[in-house]
Each structure stands twice: as structure tokens, then as C-alpha cells.
Design a protein around this motif. Structure first.
Motif, PDB file in Angstrom:
ATOM      1  N   ARG A 112      11.673  -1.633  -1.638  1.00  0.00           N
ATOM      2  CA  ARG A 112      11.229  -0.233  -1.629  1.00  0.00           C
ATOM      3  C   ARG A 112      11.386   0.320  -0.218  1.00  0.00           C
ATOM      4  N   GLU A 114       9.993   2.110   2.174  1.00  0.00           N
ATOM      5  CA  GLU A 114       8.657   2.630   2.466  1.00  0.00           C
ATOM      6  C   GLU A 114       8.478   2.817   3.960  1.00  0.00           C
ATOM      7  N   GLY A 119       1.252  -4.937   5.963  1.00  0.00           N
ATOM      8  CA  GLY A 119       1.194  -5.181   4.521  1.00  0.00           C
ATOM      9  C   GLY A 119       2.126  -4.302   3.708  1.00  0.00           C
ATOM     10  N   ARG A 120       3.009  -3.588   4.388  1.00  0.00           N
ATOM     11  CA  ARG A 120       3.940  -2.703   3.676  1.00  0.00           C
ATOM     12  C   ARG A 120       5.351  -2.940   4.210  1.00  0.00           C
ATOM     13  N   LEU A 121       6.149  -3.622   3.403  1.00  0.00           N
ATOM     14  CA  LEU A 121       7.493  -4.001   3.825  1.00  0.00           C
ATOM     15  C   LEU A 121       8.530  -3.322   2.944  1.00  0.00           C
ATOM     16  N   PHE A 124       9.704  -7.162  -0.128  1.00  0.00           N
ATOM     17  CA  PHE A 124       8.502  -7.984  -0.228  1.00  0.00           C
ATOM     18  C   PHE A 124       8.622  -8.831  -1.492  1.00  0.00           C
ATOM     19  N   GLN A 126       6.740 -10.649  -5.012  1.00  0.00           N
ATOM     20  CA  GLN A 126       5.639 -10.554  -5.974  1.00  0.00           C
ATOM     21  C   GLN A 126       5.645 -11.747  -6.918  1.00  0.00           C
ATOM     22  N   LYS A 209      -1.871   9.711  -0.852  1.00  0.00           N
ATOM     23  CA  LYS A 209      -2.471   9.064   0.324  1.00  0.00           C
ATOM     24  C   LYS A 209      -2.831  10.082   1.421  1.00  0.00           C
ATOM     25  N   ARG A 257      -2.853   4.147 -10.221  1.00  0.00           N
ATOM     26  CA  ARG A 257      -1.716   3.242 -10.034  1.00  0.00           C
ATOM     27  C   ARG A 257      -0.444   4.033  -9.728  1.00  0.00           C
ATOM     28  N   THR A 275      -4.449  -3.382  -1.460  1.00  0.00           N
ATOM     29  CA  THR A 275      -4.368  -3.876  -2.834  1.00  0.00           C
ATOM     30  C   THR A 275      -3.508  -5.132  -2.845  1.00  0.00           C
ATOM     31  N   VAL A 276      -4.135  -6.238  -3.187  1.00  0.00           N
ATOM     32  CA  VAL A 276      -3.401  -7.500  -3.226  1.00  0.00           C
ATOM     33  C   VAL A 276      -2.704  -7.641  -4.579  1.00  0.00           C
ATOM     34  N   CYS A 277      -3.339  -7.100  -5.601  1.00  0.00           N
ATOM     35  CA  CYS A 277      -2.835  -7.291  -6.946  1.00  0.00           C
ATOM     36  C   CYS A 277      -3.164  -6.059  -7.782  1.00  0.00           C
ATOM     37  N   ALA A 300       1.120  -7.452 -11.019  1.00  0.00           N
ATOM     38  CA  ALA A 300       1.862  -8.143  -9.966  1.00  0.00           C
ATOM     39  C   ALA A 300       0.992  -8.283  -8.734  1.00  0.00           C
ATOM     40  N   GLY A 302       1.160  -9.087  -4.585  1.00  0.00           N
ATOM     41  CA  GLY A 302       2.064  -9.101  -3.433  1.00  0.00           C
ATOM     42  C   GLY A 302       1.841 -10.370  -2.626  1.00  0.00           C
ATOM     43  N   ARG A 305       1.031  -9.939   1.223  1.00  0.00           N
ATOM     44  CA  ARG A 305      -0.356  -9.483   1.428  1.00  0.00           C
ATOM     45  C   ARG A 305      -1.342 -10.612   1.154  1.00  0.00           C
TER      46      ARG A 305
END
Ligand code: ATP
Ligand code: MG
Length: 415
Positions: A112, A114, A119-121, A124, A126, A209, A257, A275-277, A300, A302, A305
Motif C-alpha cells: 500500500r 501509504e 507501524g505503517r509501511l 508489510f 499479514q 484520520k 474499518r 490496530t494489530v488485527c 488479518a 499485521g 506491528r
């Protein structure tokens, strides 16, 4: 030119491999306990799968996809998530004709574009689960319980599980109308993206956000007040099943979501704002993608994370990347003997290594120490002549004499 990895990607270096293996093994082990089988889908798919499957109005489709034209002029996208590809494979291979439910799990890299931050790659990984063919709330509870058990068994205790129901398309329509009349009064204060969401998918605004949109969303009507009896019952059932196995949750009516396909249950497992999951039910997606009208549930987690969370909680991940025995050698004959012995010991299941750098005895010991070898032995003229050698247990320095011709005696000491 000094070439670096693209922004938002990370190498998994050998020193960290054991952490990944540990987490992956935990998920694999649990998947098997739950009767879930692995699926592997391609790294890339036709772009249309995601525009239709994930939803035109989502951030993923609007801003984040790695899309390109291949040499045959097709529009191709690196997969940003694993659900749509699993559904595509389920339909393409007619798995819906088999006994249901179909329980699938996968490990995937996801892509993605992003804003890169903690924690935002952009690439990444899953672990994901998809369960097709059952509308029972017990499936939702079972899915949530896999994620909760995995995280619990990995040692993570300070996690919160938040659940919500997004209802079915009928409830959604009623809710969207109510939401729109509320948002109309605040329209001028919405960010430009949310203004564009207003007509097409107002619920997405609740997931924005941007601070100013978050503020507005706080006072918005909540979907749980608009869901129909069927959806309400399903949500009540889910709670009963979660209670039955002692899973604690909080109801958060603001969870939307990031992906468009959810119906009824949605959930998130959060650790300190991350959010881990996340996942939920998506009862219309299989049909939407050309399959039969069949319900589904998935989630899913991450992996970056998750590993980050384990580290920041100071949870020690057991190491599995040491060798049982390191065999040093002095002189050409000893080198060949060491090579031979190591080769035979490996065939007996020992993890072992021999010297390939012509190290001295002292350097061999130092190397064995540094790499975490559990036992070390150095072979020289004396050992070859005597046919015996002393294995040193690195943890306490204790020595064990072994017969070099009797490899099983070595295995016995080391195991
Ligand atoms: P977020 O709200 O944090 O953007 P999301 O709703 O986009 O997450 P999903 O698409 O549901 O996330 O993906 C499931 C999980 O994958 C997330 O809970 C998270 O742990 C992980 N994940 C999602 N996007 C990224 C990313 N860019 N980098 C690292 N992990 C990610
Ligand atoms: Mg996201």
C-alpha cells in the motif's frame, strides 16, 4: 551509486528471522488446531479485483494501490490485502461445491502506498484467516478467538478487543440517511476527501484520520441504533459465544474499518493506538465477485506491528537460531574430519556447523560464543590420533569426552 531499499520497505535481517519464525509458527500451529488450511494466492492480481472487491471509495483503492500496466497491456495491482484474492480463488476453483465452511489462512506481503510512519509501511506482512459458507455468529467468535489466543500465547496482555456491527445493506441504507442529515449540518467543516465521501459513502467519514473530521464524527449517530432485528440478533449471538469462552470485549459503535466489504460484525484488536488485527463479516463479497450468494468472515493481523508490540512490551521471543554444536579444526586432516563429522551429525538431526575460516582454537571458541553455539569441539592432530575429543558445553564450560567414531554418543551429549 548507493542503492537503498525503497521507502516504506524493510529487510528482514537474519538476526531477526527467529522472531518471525516464532510468530508465524504460532499462527500455523493455531490454524491447524482450528481446522484451517493454508491458501497461497499470487502476489499480483487484475486491478479490477480490488476496485470491485475492496471498494472504489476506500483509501486503499483511491490512494494506496501499486498499480501498473504489464507488457501485455493489462492493469495489474500488487495485492494490498488478502481477502479479495482468497475469494477470487474460492470462486475460480469452485471450492463452494465442497463441504462448508471453507476455512483458509495465509501469510502474505501486502502493498500500500501509504504515508510511512511507525507501524505503517508500504510493503508489510499479514497473517489472515477467511472462513466462507457459514453465517453463524459462532464463526465470527471462533475467528476472533484465534486472533486473541495467538496474541495471548505470544505474551501480549494489554490488548483491547473492540467489536461493532455494521448491519446489512438495508440497515446501512437507513443509517446512511440519518448520518447524512447529521453531516449536512457540518458539511463545511469536513476535509476535502470527506466532502467527496459524503454522497458516495458517508460512513467512511467516521473512519477519517483528520482531526476536524474526527471531532464531527464523535457526535454522529451510531449504527447500532439503526440495525435490523436479524443483524441485532446476530450481534447478540456473537456476544454470547464470546462470553461462553471468556473473551472480553468492548462495544465500539464507531468502528467502520478501512475496507468497504464489511457487513454485520467488525472488530479490531488494539495495542496503544495501533490496530494489530482487524476484520469482520463480509456476506456480500463472494457474490459481488461473481460467486454464489455465500456469507463469509475474515481478519488479518499485521506481523510487523505484532513483532513491534512484542518488542515494546519487552517480551522475550525464544531463540531457535543457534547451532547445537560448532566443530573447529586445526590442520588439513582435521578440517576434512570435521567436515565429515558435521555432515553425518546433520543427517542425525543435529544443528551443527564447522569452521570455514581457518580459525585458531581461541578464535573458534570466540566465534562459537558469539553465534550462541551450545557445544563446541576443536579437532587437531591429538584428537584424530586418539579418536576421542572433548565437547565443551558453552553455558558452563563443562567438558564431555566423546568417541569420534560413535556419533550417537555425540548426539546423546548434545541433545
Ligand atoms: P489502519 O487503520 O491502521 O490503516 P487498516 O484498517 O488499513 O489499518 P487492514 O486493511 O484491516 O488495516 O489490515 C489488517 C492489519 O494489517 C492492520 O490491523 C495492521 O496491523 C496491518 N496493516 C495495515 N496497513 C499496514 C501498513 N501500511 N503497514 C503495516 N501494517 C499494516
Ligand atoms: Mg489503512
Amino acid at each position: 551509486m548507493n542503492i537503498q531499499a525503497p521507502k516504506g520497505t524493510k529487510d528482514m535481517l537474519p538476526k531477526d528471522a527467529y522472531k518471525w519464525h516464532y510468530v508465524e509458527n504460532k499462527f500455523r500451529e493455531l490454524s491447524e488446531q482450528y481446522g484451517i488450511k493454508e491458501i497461497r494466492t499470487p502476489m499480483f492480481e487484475h486491478t479490477e479485483l480490488f476496485t470491485r472487491g475492496v471498494g472504489e471509495t476506500t483509501d486503499v483503492v483511491q490512494k494506496e494501490m501499486y498499480t501498473f500496466e504489464d507488457k501485455g497491456g493489462r492493469s495489474i495491482t500488487l495485492k494490498p490485502e488478502g481477502t479479495a484474492p482468497s475469494v477470487r480463488a474460492f470462486i475460480e476453483s469452485s471450492l463452494y461445491n465442497e463441504a462448508q465452511p471453507t476455512k483458509l489462512y495465509y501469510f502474505i506481503p501486502a502493498f500500500r502506498y501509504e504515508n510511512v510512519q511507525k507501524g505503517r509501511l508500504r510493503q508489510f506482512h499479514q497473517y489472515g484467516v477467511e472462513i466462507f459458507g457459514s453465517q453463524e455468529a459462532s464463526i465470527d467468535a471462533e475467528g476472533i478467538s484465534i486472533a486473541m489466543r495467538a496474541l495471548d500465547e505470544l505474551g501480549l496482555k494489554n490488548l483491547s478487543l473492540n467489536i461493532n456491527s455494521l448491519g446489512c445493506p438495508d440497515c446501512r441504507k437507513k443509517f446512511n440517511d440519518a448520518l447524512k442529515s447529521f453531516l449536512k449540518e457540518n458539511y463545511d467543516d469536513l476535509c476535502p476527501t470527506c466532502k467527496s465521501r459524503f454522497e458516495r459513502n458517508p460512513m467512511r467519514i467516521l473512519d477519517c484520520k483528520e482531526e476536524k473530521c474526527k471531532k464531527i464524527a464523535k457526535n454522529a449517530p451510531t449504527i447500532l441504533d439503526y440495525i435490523c432485528d436479524d443483524c441485532k440478533n446476530h450481534f447478540e449471538e456473537l456476544k454470547k459465544y464470546l462470553d461462553a469462552i471468556g473473551i472480553k470485549y468492548t462495544i465500539d459503535p464507531y468502528i467502520v474499518r478501512g475496507l468497504d466489504y464489511y457487513t454485520k460484525t467488525v472488530f479490531e484488536i488494539i495495542y496503544k493506538d495501533l490496530t494489530v488485527c482487524g476484520g469482520g463479516r463480509y456476506d456480500k463479497l463472494i457474490e459481488e465477485l461473481g460467486g454464489p450468494d455465500m456469507p463469509a468472515f475474515g481478519f488479518a493481523a499485521g506481523l510487523e506491528r505484532l513483532i513491534m508490540t512484542l518488542e515494546s512490551e519487552g517480551i522475550e521471543i525464544p531463540r531457535s537460531d543457534y547451532v547445537d554444536l560448532y566443530v573447529g579444526a586445526m590442520g588439513d586432516d582435521a578440517k576434512i574430519e570435521a567436515f565429515k563429522i558435521v555432515n553425518a551429525l546433520r543427517a542425525k538431526g543435529l544443528k551443527c556447523d564447522s569452521d570455514h575460516m581457518n580459525r585458531s582454537v581461541k578464535a573458534s571458541m570466540k566465534y562459537a560464543n558469539k553465534t550462541g553455539a551450545r557445544f563446541t569441539v576443536v579437532l587437531g592432530e591429538n584428537e584424530l590420533q586418539a579418536g576421542t575429543a572433548k565437547l565443551k558445553r558453552m553455558e558452563d564450560g563443562q567438558q564431555f569426552e566423546v568417541d569420534l567414531k560413535d556419533l550417537d554418543s555425540i548426539v546423546k551429549v548434545v541433545k
